[in-house]
Design an enzyme around this catalytic site. Structure first.
Site, short mmCIF file in Angstrom:
data_model
loop_
_atom_site.label_atom_id
_atom_site.label_comp_id
_atom_site.label_asym_id
_atom_site.label_seq_id
_atom_site.Cartn_x
_atom_site.Cartn_y
_atom_site.Cartn_z
NE ARG A 255 -3.30 4.48 3.49
CZ ARG A 255 -3.75 5.55 4.13
NH1 ARG A 255 -4.16 6.60 3.46
NH2 ARG A 255 -3.81 5.57 5.44
CG HIS B 119 -8.64 3.82 5.66
ND1 HIS B 119 -8.76 2.83 6.60
CD2 HIS B 119 -7.35 4.22 5.70
CE1 HIS B 119 -7.61 2.62 7.18
NE2 HIS B 119 -6.72 3.46 6.66
CD GLU C 99 -1.25 0.38 3.66
OE1 GLU C 99 -1.80 1.49 3.80
OE2 GLU C 99 -1.48 -0.59 4.39
#
Length: 137
Positions: free
Chosen positions: A109, A128, A94
């Site tokens: 992300r 998220h 990530e």
């Protein structure tokens, strides 16, 4: 002692009928409609040019191997939410997509699978890990 009636919640027949008609009229199979395709999560796609500018910069940095601003960038992503296709542990990594004005890493992300500088696929999440869209070049 008197028996109590079970608690029920009224649901409009019209709401249920409408929901069923939408599902049937689109021709979408139930598993696809609920976010799966071919037994895998259906993540949808997003073009690289549709990412926020910060996401495009993060993607370019991933392909170059860095540098990255945050210590957690490049660490293993566990896919515990099972939003991405199942792979062996360590397959996904990530990276933070900066959010202007945020005092922390924020919710955005990019998660990539495969080799670090030559990933087989990357996904973008703005919430998220609640949802992902596969990045298309």
């Amino acid at each position: 002692m008197a028996a109590h009636a079970p608690i029920t919640f009224p649901v409009s027949k019209f709401a249920l009928t409408g929901l069923l008609l939408v599902a049937l009229s689109t021709g979408v199979q139930a598993r696809e409609w609920f976010g799966f395709r071919n037994g895998q999560p259906d993540t949808g796609t997003i073009a690289l040019t549709e990412l926020p500018v910060q996401g495009q910069k993060t993607y370019a940095a991933i392909l170059k191997g860095g540098p990255f601003k945050f210590e957690k960038d490049g660490t293993v992503f566990g896919n515990r939410e099972r939003q991405l296709p199942r792979e062996r542990r360590g397959h996904y990594r990530e990276y933070t997509v900066e959010t202007p004005g945020s005092r922390d890493r924020g919710a955005k992300r990019i998660v990539c699978g495969g080799e670090q500088t030559t990933p087989s696929a990357c996904w973008y999440t703005a919430d998220h890990y609640a949802s992902f869209r596969r990045i298309t070049p």
